[in-house]
Design a protein around this motif. Structure first.
Motif, mmCIF file in Angstrom:
data_model
loop_
_atom_site.group_PDB
_atom_site.id
_atom_site.type_symbol
_atom_site.label_atom_id
_atom_site.label_comp_id
_atom_site.label_asym_id
_atom_site.label_seq_id
_atom_site.Cartn_x
_atom_site.Cartn_y
_atom_site.Cartn_z
ATOM 1 N N ALA A 185 120.507 -66.116 4.174
ATOM 2 C CA ALA A 185 119.835 -66.467 2.914
ATOM 3 C C ALA A 185 118.344 -66.167 2.997
ATOM 4 O O ALA A 185 117.738 -65.648 2.051
ATOM 5 N N PHE A 186 117.743 -66.480 4.142
ATOM 6 C CA PHE A 186 116.314 -66.208 4.305
ATOM 7 C C PHE A 186 116.049 -64.711 4.374
ATOM 8 O O PHE A 186 115.090 -64.207 3.790
ATOM 9 N N ARG A 187 116.912 -63.993 5.111
ATOM 10 C CA ARG A 187 116.725 -62.550 5.276
ATOM 11 C C ARG A 187 116.758 -61.837 3.929
ATOM 12 O O ARG A 187 115.991 -60.899 3.675
ATOM 13 N N LEU A 188 117.649 -62.268 3.038
ATOM 14 C CA LEU A 188 117.779 -61.623 1.738
ATOM 15 C C LEU A 188 116.560 -61.857 0.846
ATOM 16 O O LEU A 188 116.336 -61.102 -0.094
ATOM 17 N N GLN A 189 115.786 -62.889 1.148
ATOM 18 C CA GLN A 189 114.706 -63.267 0.242
ATOM 19 C C GLN A 189 113.318 -63.205 0.868
ATOM 20 O O GLN A 189 112.333 -63.474 0.182
#
Length: 536
Positions: free
Chosen positions: A293-297
């Motif tokens: 989730a963090f990587r995508l954002q």
């Protein structure tokens, strides 16, 4: 392929876009038009005499009000018309810009991201048909809005609200919408994902507003670099200058001439700015949904964090200057601003813009939690849930990222305003005070996130209504006092319950209450999400 075939299917695609937007666009137009007319009626009732209007003009001749509304050129003869253009043209222009950006991205980059554009282009569709249809539709929407607003304002019959000024007011709104439609079309070619294109569009609006505000506080040089500034420099209902809109026309034309060739030279579904190639093996961070989730954002959060820092620094630099500029009219403003011993005007200035920063910060924070919905729409949730990842863990991961990102964004805004604010005031304590002021707005952002989770949990197809909270917050802050809204209406916005530090003392109780409300909304959304079907 000849030019005729390059545009084949344009009108069919445009009719399809019109059908898809048959509810959303009328709601945008109705809400904006209603707000404009309600404001005009309110101005007429609140300031019936020339003395009343010039009195409010004196109070508006301060840095905070100028930065929020528009240039000083409207204040010399503050008629109802001048008041409308001064206080509403820029604010309404922001709404029109957002509507235009979302419209373009929805019908271009979003269609490619979901794979529908590739299916459409497999038929007898020209290579320029999709972008042409989207831009023609954006032109139609903006011109239709301009015509409705112009006819409505002119028909009201207020003496200073002339027909020429009304059509110029509408044209100014349309010029802002078209400028950002063209900018969004360019971003749709550059970025690979719709959320990134929308984020850049929203960031461009924030930059344009900031440039206009800073320019109007100075020598107006920066105002002439902003599409919002061009519309306000028309001096609508005062001098009625049409020529500044030519700048918007040239700007739009240049962007279109750049965007159209780019749309035909790149691969469908790809952006010109390619994401860098990843490692052969995933890092430990990607072993769980939280890291994913963090990587995508992360890039979106970094861009927004930098933007919030610049926003805070831009307005913090004027805090010390505000004290001097307010001095001559301090007596007339004391009843309007929170009372505080020493530095009341500068403190109120800082508190007002920290509120604006918080509302802007709610945009990327809301995008962060709604990223899960876009992943669900793209069909990427099913493989995760078919493994060992539970729904609770998946939703919780995106929720943690959203909550921490809101904390990060407000920290950047507070630190940015504190750095330049402490220098302009010659008081180092402002750095800590304004940092706390920024962080204190975090619970209000959490309520916005909680509402989005609740809607997503039970009504996944209606998640776009989550933006209503952000729109309502802007409405209350900018027009709540003008329209004299009842207290119970303003209390519906979580941002109104935050203590306005440093103009007011810190109070932990409303922050705890808002946090509790946010937690309840999130729990409600979690229950709904854990029981409903995963849709595409």
């Amino acid at each position: 392929m000849n030019s005729h075939k390059s545009f084949a299917g344009t009108w069919i695609l445009m009719k399809f876009m019109m059908r898809r937007d048959r509810i959303q666009i009328p709601l945008w137009i109705f809400g904006l038009t209603l707000t404009i007319f309600a404001t005009l009626v309110s101005f007429e009732e609140m300031y019936p005499g020339e003395e009343d209007r010039q009195g409010i003009a004196v109070t508006m001749a301060n840095p905070a009000s100028i930065a929020l509304t528009g240039p000083k050129l409207y204040l010399e003869d503050y008629t109802i018309g001048a008041m409308m253009s001064h206080q509403m043209l820029g604010m309404a222009g922001i709404v029109v810009a957002l509507m235009s950006v979302f419209l373009i991205v929805r019908h271009t980059r979003k269609e490619e991201e979901t794979g529908r554009a590739e299916l459409v282009r497999a038929s007898v569709i020209g290579r320029h048909a999709i972008v042409t249809a989207a831009f023609i539709w954006a032109i139609s929407v903006n011109l239709g809005l301009a015509l409705i607003v112009a006819l409505g304002l002119g028909a009201v019959g207020v003496e200073s609200v002339t027909w020429e000024g009304s059509f110029l007011f509408g044209a100014g709104l349309a010029s802002i919408g078209l400028s950002f439609s063209a900018l969004a079309l360019l971003f749709a070619q550059l970025m690979e994902h719709a959320r990134a294109a929308s984020g850049l569009g929203a960031g461009a609006i924030a930059v344009a507003f900031s440039m206009r505000a800073i320019g109007d506080l100075g020598d107006e040089t920066l105002s002439w670099l902003s599409p919002i500034g061009w519309a306000q420099q028309t001096s609508t209902y005062v001098d009625n200058l049409w020529w500044p809109l030519l700048l918007s026309l040239v700007f739009t034309t240049i962007l279109i001439l750049i965007a159209f060739p780019l749309s035909a030279t790149r691969d469908v579904g790809a952006g010109l700015i390619r994401p860098r190639r990843g490692r052969a093996e995933a890092s430990a961070m990607l072993h769980g949904p939280l890291g994913l989730a963090f990587r995508l954002q992360r890039m979106n959060l970094l861009i927004w964090g930098f933007a919030m820092l610049l926003f805070g620094m831009s307005y913090g630099a004027f805090i010390g200057e505000a004290e001097e500029m307010f001095g001559s009219i301090g007596d007339s403003l004391d009843g309007m601003l929170p009372s505080r011993d020493g530095g009341v005007l500068a403190d109120s200035f800082a508190a007002m813009f920290m509120t604006v920063a918080a509302m802007i910060g709610s945009i990327p924070a809301l995008q962060s939690i709604l990223k899960l919905k876009s992943e669900e729409n793209a069909g990427r949730i099913d493989p995760l849930l078919s493994n060992v990842v539970s729904r609770t863990r998946l939703l919780g991961s995106y929720l943690i990222v959203a909550l921490l990102s809101s904390l990060f964004l407000m920290l950047m805004a507070g630190v940015g305003m504190g750095i330049t604010g402490s220098q302009s005031m010659g008081d180092s304590s402002y750095l800590g005070t304004l940092t706390i002021a920024g962080l204190s707005f975090t619970p209000a952002l959490w309520v916005t996130i909680g509402l989005a989770v609740a809607i997503y949990g039970y009504f996944p197809r209606k998640t776009s209504f989550s933006w209503a909270m952000v729109g309502f917050a802007f409405f209350v802050v900018y027009l709540g006092g003008v329209l004299q809204l009842p207290e119970w209406v303003t209390n519906l916005s979580p941002f109104t319950h935050i203590p306005r530090i440093p103009a007011e003392d810190f109070d932990v109780l409303p922050l705890l209450v808002l946090t509790a409300v946010a937690a309840v909304l999130m729990i409600i959304g979690w229950f709904g999400y854990s029981r409903r079907d995963i849709t595409q």
